[in-house]
Every structure is written in C-alpha cells, then in structure tokens.
Design an enzyme around this catalytic site. Structure first.
Site, PDB file in Angstrom:
ATOM      1  N   CYS A  55       0.820  -1.257  -0.167  1.00 54.91           N
ATOM      2  CA  CYS A  55      -0.061   0.018  -0.020  1.00 54.91           C
ATOM      3  C   CYS A  55       0.650   1.062   0.195  1.00 54.91           C
ATOM      4  CB  CYS A  55      -0.996  -0.280   1.560  1.00 54.91           C
ATOM      5  SG  CYS A  55      -2.257  -1.353   1.191  1.00 54.91           S
TER       6      CYS A  55
HETATM    7  N1  LIG Z   1      -3.622  -5.840   1.738  1.00 55.01           N
HETATM    8  C1  LIG Z   1      -3.769  -4.585   2.488  1.00 55.01           C
HETATM    9  O1  LIG Z   1      -3.366  -4.006   3.155  1.00 55.01           O
HETATM   10  C2  LIG Z   1      -5.304  -3.115   1.245  1.00 55.01           C
HETATM   11  C3  LIG Z   1      -4.936  -2.497   3.002  1.00 55.01           C
HETATM   12  C4  LIG Z   1      -6.326  -1.058   2.392  1.00 55.01           C
HETATM   13  C5  LIG Z   1      -6.881  -0.878   1.214  1.00 55.01           C
HETATM   14  N2  LIG Z   1      -6.461  -2.338   0.650  1.00 55.01           N
HETATM   15  C6  LIG Z   1      -7.146  -2.759  -1.270  1.00 55.01           C
HETATM   16  O2  LIG Z   1      -7.886  -3.703  -0.930  1.00 55.01           O
HETATM   17  C7  LIG Z   1      -7.697  -3.925  -2.532  1.00 55.01           C
HETATM   18  C8  LIG Z   1      -7.753  -5.364  -2.144  1.00 55.01           C
HETATM   19  O3  LIG Z   1      -6.396  -5.824  -2.091  1.00 55.01           O
HETATM   20  P1  LIG Z   1      -5.710  -7.481  -1.484  1.00 55.01           P
HETATM   21  O4  LIG Z   1      -4.223  -6.952  -0.720  1.00 55.01           O
HETATM   22  O5  LIG Z   1      -6.613  -7.424  -0.694  1.00 55.01           O
HETATM   23  O6  LIG Z   1      -5.975  -8.164  -2.898  1.00 55.01           O
HETATM   24  P2  LIG Z   1      -5.717  -9.153  -2.693  1.00 55.01           P
HETATM   25  O7  LIG Z   1      -4.671  -9.839  -4.111  1.00 55.01           O
HETATM   26  O8  LIG Z   1      -4.893 -10.082  -1.576  1.00 55.01           O
HETATM   27  O9  LIG Z   1      -7.267 -10.360  -3.003  1.00 55.01           O
HETATM   28  C9  LIG Z   1      -8.262  -9.934  -4.391  1.00 55.01           C
HETATM   29  C10 LIG Z   1      -8.552 -11.093  -4.372  1.00 55.01           C
HETATM   30  O10 LIG Z   1      -9.714 -10.113  -5.510  1.00 55.01           O
HETATM   31  C11 LIG Z   1      -9.659 -11.639  -6.116  1.00 55.01           C
HETATM   32  N3  LIG Z   1     -10.711 -11.054  -7.017  1.00 55.01           N
HETATM   33  C12 LIG Z   1     -10.354 -10.507  -7.852  1.00 55.01           C
HETATM   34  N4  LIG Z   1     -10.936  -9.904  -9.035  1.00 55.01           N
HETATM   35  C13 LIG Z   1     -12.586 -10.987  -8.815  1.00 55.01           C
HETATM   36  C14 LIG Z   1     -13.562 -10.269  -9.463  1.00 55.01           C
HETATM   37  N5  LIG Z   1     -14.057  -9.353 -10.975  1.00 55.01           N
HETATM   38  N6  LIG Z   1     -14.041 -10.850  -8.474  1.00 55.01           N
HETATM   39  C15 LIG Z   1     -14.287 -12.178  -7.771  1.00 55.01           C
HETATM   40  N7  LIG Z   1     -13.088 -11.270  -7.527  1.00 55.01           N
HETATM   41  C16 LIG Z   1     -12.267 -11.337  -7.807  1.00 55.01           C
HETATM   42  C17 LIG Z   1      -8.502 -12.072  -6.128  1.00 55.01           C
HETATM   43  O11 LIG Z   1      -8.922 -13.883  -7.072  1.00 55.01           O
HETATM   44  C18 LIG Z   1      -8.436 -12.330  -4.807  1.00 55.01           C
HETATM   45  O12 LIG Z   1      -8.176 -13.812  -3.830  1.00 55.01           O
HETATM   46  C19 LIG Z   1      -6.943  -3.679  -3.223  1.00 55.01           C
HETATM   47  O13 LIG Z   1      -7.077  -2.131  -4.307  1.00 55.01           O
HETATM   48  C20 LIG Z   1      -6.026  -2.475  -1.928  1.00 55.01           C
HETATM   49  O14 LIG Z   1      -4.922  -1.439  -2.427  1.00 55.01           O
HETATM   50  C21 LIG Z   1      -5.221  -3.418   0.024  1.00 55.01           C
END
Ligand SMILES: NC(=O)c1ccc[n+]([C@@H]2O[C@H](COP(=O)([O-])OP(=O)(O)OC[C@H]3O[C@@H](n4cnc5c(N)ncnc54)[C@H](O)[C@@H]3O)[C@@H](O)[C@H]2O)c1
Length: 447
Positions: A269
């Site tokens: 992030c």
């Molecule tokens: N990880 C963090 O610490 C954090 C913190 C704040 C915000 N975010 C934001 O949250 C969002 C997700 O982050 P994350 O770390 O969980 O990502 P990640 O890559 O760990 O998980 C995302 C999931 O979404 C799934 N996916 C992709 N396209 C899809 C669709 N069309 N329908 C359903 N599932 C789908 C993937 O298979 C995966 O399991 C990002 O935008 C990120 O910037 C993450």
C-alpha cells in the site's frame, strides 16, 4: 435491517473481512475468481497469512463462498468489492478488476427487485467511483443509482498483520456516499460490526477517494522524515534517534507512531498510494512535491543501507551476508516492495552471497531473489553460519532470542547492522561489531 452481505474478492483484505462480518451475526456470501480461495473460505482454512484469522473462523456462524456471483448478489442486500487495483507504470491504479466485479454485480442487481447497496472498498483514484463504476453499474443493470441501488466508496485503513483488530476497532470509518440513504445503510453496518464506536465520516465520494490516498501519502512522509532524522543522529556525537523521536512523539500535533527511523517503507500500500497521490495531483494540474520527494528519499534509504554495508566490508563481492527478515514488516508473509528484499537484491547484484531467513516470507522471497547466490535457511542461527556480515532487516519478535554469543560463534566475523535498534545496544556493542541505524556511528562514519 441488513442481514446478508456478499463480498467480491477474498484476498488479504477480503478474507478477514468476511470472517469479521460473519462473526458479528451477518450471513456472509463470498465470491472470488479463484476456486482455491472459495474452497479455503468454505473449509474455513486460511490460505493467507493473517494472525487471528484461523481462530476467528472457528467461531463464525453463517459464512460461505460461491462461484456463482449472481447468487451472491441476488441473495444479499449489500455487496462489498475488495478486488485488486494494481498500480500501473504511471503511478495510477488499474480499475479493470473492479470494473469486472461491478459488471457481475450489476447483472445480479438487474435480476433483483429490491434495493441493493454496492460498497467499493478497493483503493481507487479520485473520480473513479462516480466516473467509471457508477455508469457501468447503471448500464449493465439498467437501473438508476439512487432510487434502485446505492453506491459507497469506503476504503479500509488497515494494516496487514492486524487486519482483524483494525477492522473491528478502527480509528475512523470513512464513507463516501452517492446519497444519504446509501451512507446511512452502510453506517448502520459498521455500527454493528465495530467494537469501539468509531467516528464515522460521511462525505461525497471524491473526498473519500482523496482522503484514502492522502492518509497513506502522509504516513509515508512521516516515515521518511523519521528516516532522515535517524541519518542525522548517526552523524552527531551521542546522536540517538530514539530519544529525538520520543520527544517528538509526545507532541500531540505529531504522535509517536511511524516515527522510529529505520528502513524504507514498503508493502502493498504505502509506496503505491504515495505514487498514486503524486500521479493524481498531476491530473488536476498540480504538483505534489512532498509526495514526489518522499518517494525519491525512500529509494535513497535502500541505497544508503547498501552503502553502509559496503563501507564496512569494502568490496561485497564474494562476501557472505546474512539477512534476518525479508518481509516488509513482521507478522506477514508479504515481501512486496520490502526494503529487506530490495537491499538483498542490490547486494546480490554486486556479487555478494546471501544467506537469508524469515519466519514467513521465505517462499515469496525465493520467487524474487531466485536461487543463484542465495541460501534459504530455516532458522536465524543457520542464517548466521559463516557469514561475514549480518543485517537485521525485519524486526520479527523471534529474533529477540538471539544473543551476541550466537553471532560470535556462528559468523565468520561477528558484524551486525541492526536496522531497527532492535537489540540491546550496550550489550551488543560491548561484545561485537555492532552498528544500529539512528545511533551515532563515530569512526564508522569514515568507513
Ligand atoms: N492488503 C492491504 O493491506 C490493503 C489495505 C487497504 C486497502 N487495500 C486495497 O484493497 C484491495 C484488495 O487488496 P488485497 O490486498 O486484499 O488484494 P489480494 O490480491 O490479496 O486479493 C484480491 C482478491 O480478489 C480476487 N478477485 C480478482 N478479481 C475478482 C473479481 N472480478 N471478482 C471476485 N474476486 C476477484 C482475487 O482472486 C483475490 O483473491 C486493493 O485495492 C488494495 O489496494 C489493501
């Protein structure tokens, strides 16, 4: 009252979120593109490294995941989107996964008679929710945002490793709302889920979008300031970044968090949100000079650690360097943009041989650092064996067990660079060649 919530995207953020929602009595239906993830949720076996998730899953009630996205939407009143928004070369975020998810959700909304609320949690740039997602939802569903469905942008300010605590006990909840009805509905959900009655800021969607990336851009600036402070302390006799930070931290305008002065920030992030902030500024004809300087300075922090190693070892070619910790912080297996991995990669490139150890991130690091010149060890003590130099790069708690004797007996030469002032400075420096980031380096400045 909302009873059933669906969540699209069950990754590092989405998986703990479904567990938290289900633990508060909601019926939760998860949907993900990845069948292995759906299986993991249904079997309640985490496929991500997140402390407390396995234990929470043992207690949750009505949680399931499905491959049928329409079922998920049609059988819930609210859908959260928590899919990736990867960074692009120019610093912006791609919304292709969010758009794919929104298209699927819209199909479900089309088939429904009742009102549905869509909540975008994924990080996006200002303008994306109303400029791209709302028109897409309206086009595919054939319905109108407002009377037929609601749309909120509600990002999480969560840190990996403490996702569950941060979700249940947030400092603040941010809701960007398409209209008061959607914001009120979402507020109601947070009020039942959050344990600490947090302040809830409800605003227009574009303010929420800007607030999300601003917060991380601000924190990266603070970390970078602290890193510069540490560098200064190393140059003044008696300099102690800990003492200076402690003082600054007591000031209520500043606060102690993220002021430790150590390695460059990393992870999935901070770097990208800061770069996106700078990118967004340009799109509205503005220069985010602080964010740009922060980014450059963060790069410098990695380079400076490599320079410190070189200063002590001279040529690093052929030397064995032990790296303790590879993840971007403790309690996660994520190595994305990790300073430890960046520094390791640079040393490898300069011909060093590495032995590395991390309690959770070894396999992920292997994918980046490769096999050539790197020994992946299974304990801290094994990592130290025959090394010419050691870098304590990620302050995992288990490293606290290491004593000077472990370095003295294990290493070829006991030389330690402690990037986090993690070990007892007096105890270590009395017995071995010990340097800590943020403490006066004395003669070591000259190299
Ligand atoms: N990880 C963090 O610490 C954090 C913190 C704040 C915000 N975010 C934001 O949250 C969002 C997700 O982050 P994350 O770390 O969980 O990502 P990640 O890559 O760990 O998980 C995302 C999931 O979404 C799934 N996916 C992709 N396209 C899809 C669709 N069309 N329908 C359903 N599932 C789908 C993937 O298979 C995966 O399991 C990002 O935008 C990120 O910037 C993450």
């Amino acid at each position: 009252m909302t009873k059933t919530i669906s969540v699209f995207g069950l990754g590092k953020l989405g998986f703990p979120i479904v567990a938290c929602l289900a633990s508060k009595g909601y019926r939760v239906i998860g949907y993900d593109l990845n069948p292995a993830t759906i299986k993991a949720v249904n079997e309640r076996q985490p496929n991500i490294h997140e402390p407390g998730l396995a234990e929470l899953l043992e207690k949750v009630g009505d949680l399931s995941a499905t491959v049928d996205y329409r079922y998920a939407v049609e059988n819930s009143e609210v859908t959260f989107i928590v899919v990736p928004t990867p960074s692009q070369a120019d610093g912006s975020f791609s919304t292709k996964y969010v758009e794919a998810a929104a298209g699927q959700i819209a199909e479900g909304i089309k088939a429904k008679r009742a009102y549905h609320l869509v909540v975008l949690t994924s990080t996006v740039l200002p303008g994306a929710t109303e400029g791209r997602i709302k028109p897409l939802l309206e086009k595919v569903s054939g319905k109108k945002c407002g009377p037929d469905f609601g749309l909120c942008y509600s990002p999480e300010f969560i840190a990996l490793g403490t996702v569950i605590r941060d979700f249940l006990y947030p400092d603040v909840i941010l809701i960007g709302e398409s209209d008061p009805k959607s914001g009120k509905l979402l507020s109601g959900i947070y009020q039942t889920v959050c344990q600490n009655n947090p302040p809830i800021v409800r605003t227009a969607i574009q303010n929420a979008e800007l607030a999300k990336i601003s917060l991380n851009a601000y924190v990266t600036m603070k970390i970078t300031f602290a890193n510069t402070l540490a560098e200064l302390c190393e140059r003044i006799p008696g300099g102690d970044a800990e003492a200076v930070s402690r003082l600054l931290g007591f000031d209520s305008r500043i606060g102690r968090k993220y002021l430790s002065g150590a390695l460059a920030y990393g992870g999935p992030c901070f770097p990208r949100d800061n770069q996106a902030f700078a990118f967004f500024a340009k799109t509205v004809d503005c220069e985010a000079r602080l964010a740009e300087a922060t980014d450059r300075e963060n790069e410098h922090q990695n380079e400076r650690i490599v320079a410190l190693v070189r200063q002590r070892l001279g040529e690093v070619k052929g030397k064995r360097i032990a790296v303790l910790g590879l993840t971007y912080k403790p309690e996660t297996d994520v190595i994305e943009e990790s300073a430890a991995v960046r520094i390791s990669g640079a040393l490898l490139q300069q011909g060093a041989r590495l032995s590395v150890y991390d309690p959770a991130g070894l396999e992920n690091a292997r994918k980046v650092l490769g096999e050539k010149g790197v020994i992946y060890t299974t304990s801290a003590k094994a990592c130290l064996k025959d090394a010419d130099y050691c870098i304590l790069a990620t302050p995992w708690n288990e490293f606290k067990n290491l004593k000077p004797a472990d370095f003295i007996s294990g290493m070829k030469k006991p030389v330690l660079l402690d990037c986090w002032r993690f070990f007892d400075s007096d105890g270590f420096s009395e017995q071995m060649d010990y340097t800590a980031i943020g403490f006066y380096r004395g003669d070591k400045n000259e190299g």
